[in-house]
Design an enzyme around this catalytic site. Structure first.
Site, mmCIF file in Angstrom:
data_model
loop_
_atom_site.group_PDB
_atom_site.id
_atom_site.type_symbol
_atom_site.label_atom_id
_atom_site.label_comp_id
_atom_site.label_asym_id
_atom_site.label_seq_id
_atom_site.Cartn_x
_atom_site.Cartn_y
_atom_site.Cartn_z
ATOM 1 N N HIS A 125 0.822 -1.220 0.000
ATOM 2 C CA HIS A 125 0.000 0.000 0.000
ATOM 3 C C HIS A 125 0.858 1.273 0.000
ATOM 4 O O HIS A 125 0.319 2.366 -0.188
ATOM 5 C CB HIS A 125 -0.933 0.039 1.220
ATOM 6 C CG HIS A 125 -1.959 -1.044 1.235
ATOM 7 N ND1 HIS A 125 -2.828 -1.263 0.187
ATOM 8 C CD2 HIS A 125 -2.260 -1.988 2.163
ATOM 9 C CE1 HIS A 125 -3.623 -2.292 0.479
ATOM 10 N NE2 HIS A 125 -3.294 -2.757 1.669
ATOM 11 N N HIS A 164 -6.076 -7.494 -0.436
ATOM 12 C CA HIS A 164 -6.267 -6.068 -0.705
ATOM 13 C C HIS A 164 -5.536 -5.665 -1.979
ATOM 14 O O HIS A 164 -4.499 -6.246 -2.309
ATOM 15 C CB HIS A 164 -5.735 -5.235 0.470
ATOM 16 C CG HIS A 164 -6.372 -5.562 1.785
ATOM 17 N ND1 HIS A 164 -5.814 -6.458 2.682
ATOM 18 C CD2 HIS A 164 -7.528 -5.132 2.338
ATOM 19 C CE1 HIS A 164 -6.609 -6.549 3.747
ATOM 20 N NE2 HIS A 164 -7.651 -5.759 3.561
ATOM 21 N N ASP A 249 -4.110 -12.948 3.377
ATOM 22 C CA ASP A 249 -5.381 -12.553 3.974
ATOM 23 C C ASP A 249 -6.590 -12.871 3.091
ATOM 24 O O ASP A 249 -7.721 -12.538 3.448
ATOM 25 C CB ASP A 249 -5.362 -11.071 4.390
ATOM 26 C CG ASP A 249 -4.667 -10.175 3.392
ATOM 27 O OD1 ASP A 249 -4.376 -10.637 2.269
ATOM 28 O OD2 ASP A 249 -4.412 -8.999 3.733
HETATM 29 ZN ZN ZN Z 1 -3.898 -7.322 2.784
#
Ligand code: ZN
Length: 312
Positions: A125, A164, A249
């Site tokens: 990120h 993500h 995840d």
């Molecule tokens: Zn993640």
């Protein structure tokens, strides 16, 4: 040449904050697993050096790098609502990026066919100019740039399997046709980027491949999407190295998201990526740990990945 190797450093345990899901216990769970699993105990493990700051500058602005150092040296602070920086965090993040450089060196230099950097904090990120989403420096992006600038790779592919979207990695390479960025991720979910229509700038069109998947997506659909979207993009890009942003995840047990992968899915993905790399780039894959917040699922899935890479 070994089939698989690990780069790890106890320094990565020093970045921690009570009650936060991105905790040092994640890495302890993984290293405990490696120490007790007979199939993994013999895996060569190498310590990590600090990153060459020049290589960090290939990914991040000077202002961002100095900002993280300043925040840490000043006693630590919250960089956004969920990203902590402790007095140790700059040194830890620098070492994590160094681990990403080291696994790249091992694989590009022929020491090991694949190598896994077991690092914290995660990186995907982190944009060129901003820490966010638990990430300070973008370790996978540093690995890709190091492959190009230090080890003669022309084209690199980054495959991001974290649940993500890796907005930071996408930002770094959005205008760069030499680096393919592919991400499979839950949609909608933090950070809100990663639509299928995000495909790169005009001169890098098609070298960003986003595969958003609805909550509840299971292993079969995930693997099918991997084949139709990611495997085909990899074959078209013909990379000299595949870097994997290895988040865990998307596991069904993970508390932060709703995809339904199993521990065995990660073994299948690792075998498949090793096969693809065998066809395209001498089998070279570099793995950099990203997320994964159920400790048992994380440790078992990293173990499954490493076993698959050893067997590849
Ligand atoms: Zn993640």
């Amino acid at each position: 040449m070994t089939a698989a190797a690990v780069v790890y450093d106890d320094t990565f345990l020093l970045h921690d904050y009570p009650g936060h899901p991105e905790t040092a216990a994640r890495l302890r769970a993984i290293t405990d697993r490696l120490a007790t699993d007979p199939a993994l105990r013999g895996l060569p493990a190498t310590p990590a050096p600090d990153a060459d700051v020049e290589m960090l500058r290939a990914v991040h602005t000077d202002r961002h790098i100095a900002g993280i150092e300043h925040a840490a040296r000043g006693g630590g602070e919250w960089l956004d609502g969920d990203t902590y920086c402790t007095p140790q965090s700059y040194d830890v993040a620098l070492r994590a990026a160094g681990a990403a450089m080291r696994v790249t060196e091992m694989v590009m230099g022929g020491e090991s066919r694949s190598a896994f950097a077991l690092v914290r904090p995660p990186g995907h990120h982190a944009t060129p100019s901003q820490a966010m989403g638990f990430c300070l420096f973008n370790n996978a992006a540093v690995a890709a740039r190091a492959a190009q600038r230090l080890h003669g790779a022309e084209r690199v592919a980054i495959v991001d399997i974290d649940v993500h979207h890796g907005n930071g990695t996408q930002d770094v390479f959005y205008d760069d046709a030499s680096v393919l960025y592919c991400s499979l991720h839950q949609w909608p979910l933090y950070p809100g980027t990663g639509r299928a229509a995000e495909t790169g700038t005009a001169r890098a069109e098609g070298t960003t491949v986003n595969v958003p998947l609805p909550p509840g997506t299971g292993a079969e659909q995930w693997l099918a999407a991997f084949e139709t979207r990611v495997a085909t993009a990899l074959a078209a890009h013909r990379p000299d190295l595949i870097v994997v942003s290895a988040g865990y995840d998307a596991h069904a047990a993970d508390p932060l998201a709703e995809l339904r992968l199993a521990t065995d899915t990660y073994a299948q993905v690792a075998s498949r990526l090793a096969d693809i790399a065998g066809e395209l780039c001498g089998g070279r894959t570099v793995w950099v740990l990203e997320g994964g917040y159920d400790l048992d699922a994380l440790a078992a899935s990293v173990g499954a990945t490493l076993q698959a890479l050893e067997a590849a």
